[in-house]
Each structure stands twice: as structure tokens, then as C-alpha cells.
Scaffold this active site. Structure first.
Site, PDB file in Angstrom:
ATOM      1  N   PRO A  40      -7.732   3.572   1.015  1.00 24.65           N
ATOM      2  CA  PRO A  40      -7.993   4.902   0.502  1.00 24.65           C
ATOM      3  C   PRO A  40      -9.324   5.105  -0.197  1.00 24.65           C
ATOM      4  O   PRO A  40      -9.551   4.581  -1.274  1.00 24.65           O
ATOM      5  CB  PRO A  40      -6.851   5.127  -0.489  1.00 24.65           C
ATOM      6  N   GLU A  41     -10.163   5.874   0.410  1.00 24.34           N
ATOM      7  CA  GLU A  41     -11.311   6.463  -0.258  1.00 24.34           C
ATOM      8  C   GLU A  41     -11.187   7.969  -0.035  1.00 24.34           C
ATOM      9  O   GLU A  41     -10.116   8.426   0.333  1.00 24.34           O
ATOM     10  CB  GLU A  41     -12.619   5.903   0.316  1.00 24.34           C
ATOM     11  N   LYS A  46     -11.255  10.714  -4.871  1.00 22.15           N
ATOM     12  CA  LYS A  46     -10.081  10.008  -4.351  1.00 22.15           C
ATOM     13  C   LYS A  46      -8.794  10.478  -5.021  1.00 22.15           C
ATOM     14  O   LYS A  46      -7.740   9.870  -4.813  1.00 22.15           O
ATOM     15  CB  LYS A  46     -10.253   8.500  -4.566  1.00 22.15           C
ATOM     16  N   ARG A  90     -19.046  -6.225  -5.455  1.00 21.24           N
ATOM     17  CA  ARG A  90     -18.298  -5.845  -4.251  1.00 21.24           C
ATOM     18  C   ARG A  90     -18.950  -6.455  -3.021  1.00 21.24           C
ATOM     19  O   ARG A  90     -20.180  -6.497  -2.915  1.00 21.24           O
ATOM     20  CB  ARG A  90     -18.264  -4.325  -4.069  1.00 21.24           C
TER      21      ARG A  90
END
Length: 263
Positions: free
Chosen positions: A2-3, A58, A250
Site C-alpha cells: 500500500p502506497e 496513504k 530504505r
DNA sequence: TTTACTGTTAGGAC
DNA sequence: TGTCCTAACAGTAA
């Protein structure tokens, strides 16, 4: 996964399958360690209807006409679906909301990073979180001022929900890949034209993903999403090879052959 | 058995 | 004060 595009696809599913239907029951699954309203709080929705939805970055919101909003964040692995009540539910359903007529909205979240909250006011909630403008709504000037002036890595700037809301690791990598910018490039050193084209590319990517309902197999073959592994051949340049590097903590997949640094 | 993972946030460094 | 980085959260899959 989910973004913003996944959240928007989920919002559209609520809009299509769960709006203006009377809620007949609300059920919690195994929710230890999760941040969710209590069963008693959720019971307040029984007999009411969701009449409107919103999304910012989001963050997803489903509201009844005069009552509170249900705010849902999908976390790292959450998803929302509307299914028939008699269908066997999948594993890891944390919350289900049953509607008159035999359908239910399922919130599934294997990793339990998602959360749900009852809120009175969406704008106040967004302000309280300090979220920047939605990544699909932000204008050219705001994008340049908020992202293009950052002294750190461009990748980190894109990921900051306070600068703009909605872009996560996957689509940040995709936008930089398609614009030809190295994830470690200093944002404030990039030419204004490059920042502008990054903005356009990012908007196009998010829109295209939403158009597929966030079904990645329908996306063009030369996107990074299909070659997101070390050693894969770059689909955008001759001889380029995908590599990964930690930027801002990340994993940042990129092609060093066509994604340029600026230092 | 070990490691990494698409998000958020608190706490610490500078 | 602002900005940036890291660790932690929980569970699964490779």
C-alpha cells in the site's frame, strides 16, 4: 502493497461496494498488538451507512453522514476488499463490516502494521499528522519548494510524508528510475527542469497505477517494478544492470547506467 | 535458521 | 529550530 495508488484503489472499492448500505454488524479478528477501536466503539456504526469517502496520501477515510469517520491506514501489508458474506474469508482478516444485502468489507493485514481510528474531522486529522499536500494534488511550485529545496537525498525527500503525502519506497524508486535521477542525488542541487519532470513522471506513474486498480501485471514492461531485483537487465538502457543501495534506510533499486548523480 | 520487507514514529545526532 | 538517520514495531516468505 500500500502506497497512494493502492490506497486510492481501496477507496474506490469502498465507494463502489460499501457506500449507502446499512451496516448490520462489525467484527474484529485476531488483533493483539494492533491499534484499532474497541468492539464497543465500532458497534456504534451498526444501523448507519457510509455515505462518503476521502483519501489523503496513504490515509483512507470512510464517513457516515453526521457521525464519525472511520480512518484506515493499510500499513505495510494491509488491503481492503468487498466480498459476499457467504464467501470463505481469507486469513488475517482483522476487521469485517457486514452490510445489508449480503456483502462485507474486509480489512486484511497479515503483518499488523495497519491501524484504524475513529475521528471527527478529516482536515484536523491531516493537520495533526503534519502531512504535506497529496502527491496527486500538489502543484508544480509547491513540489519544487517542498521537494526541490531539500538538502538531503532526493529519494528521502520523496518519501517524507510531511513534504508530500502518498509516495512510498516502491513508487519513489519507479519515479526516479523513469526520470533518470540517482536516488542519492542531492535534491537542492538538481536543475529545476529535472525537478519539474520528476513531478510530472511521479504524477503519471501514480495515475497509471490507479488506472489498473493497482494490478502490477498490467503496467508497462519497461517499468522498474517488473525488474526490481539485483542483476536484472535495465529495460531503459543498453547494458544497464539493476543494483540496490540503502538510501535513508530504505532499499533503493536503480540503474546506475542511466540514473545520474549530481555530485 | 536467518534475513529482508512496499510504512510510521520516537528519539538522538548534528 | 530544523533536518536527517536509525531502530522498533509483527509476521511471513525466501
Amino acid at each position: 502493497m500500500p502506497e497512494l495508488p493502492e490506497a486510492e484503489a481501496a477507496r474506490q472499492r469502498i465507494e463502489a461496494g460499501a457506500l449507502n448500505r446499512t451496516i448490520t454488524g462489525v467484527f474484529l479478528g485476531e488483533v493483539s498488538h494492533m491499534s484499532l477501536p474497541s468492539a464497543d466503539e465500532l458497534a456504534g456504526f451498526v444501523g448507519t451507512q457510509f455515505t462518503r469517502t476521502q483519501r489523503h496520501g496513504k490515509y483512507i477515510f470512510a464517513g457516515s453522514k453526521d457521525g464519525p469517520w472511520l480512518h484506515i491506514h493499510l500499513g505495510m501489508a494491509g488491503s481492503l476488499r468487498v466480498v459476499d458474506t457467504d464467501e470463505t474469508p481469507p486469513k488475517y482478516v482483522r476487521l469485517s463490516i457486514a452490510f445489508e444485502g449480503g456483502t462485507q468489507l474486509l480489512f486484511r493485514d497479515p503483518r499488523k502494521f495497519g491501524h484504524i481510528q475513529l475521528i471527527e474531522d478529516v482536515e484536523a486529522f491531516i493537520d495533526g499528522k503534519g502531512l504535506g499536500p497529496d502527491a496527486l494534488q500538489i502543484g508544480d511550485n509547491a513540489f519544487a519548494n517542498r521537494v526541490g529545496t531539500t538538502r538531503g537525498a532526493i529519494k528521502s525527500a520523496l518519501l517524507s510524508q510531511k513534504k508530500l503525502a502518498g509516495v512510498g519506497n516502491l513508487w519513489a524508486d519507479e519515479a526516479l528510475y523513469q526520470t533518470g535521477i540517482h536516488p542519492e542525488a542531492r535534491a537542492c542541487d538538481l536543475p529545476t527542469g529535472k525537478i519539474a519532470s520528476l513531478h510530472g513522471t511521479m504524477r503519471d506513474i501514480l495515475g497509471a497505477v490507479i488506472d489498473t486498480g493497482a494490478v502490477y501485471s498490467k503496467l508497462p514492461e519497461d517499468w522498474l517494478i517488473h525488474n526490481r531485483k539485483v542483476g536484472a537487465a535495465c529495460a531503459r538502457c543498453d547494458g544497464g544492470e539493476i543494483t540496490v543501495k540503502k538510501v535513508g534506510g530504505r532499499s533503493s533499486y536503480h540503474c546506475p547506467a542511466h540514473q545520474m548523480r549530481n555530485d
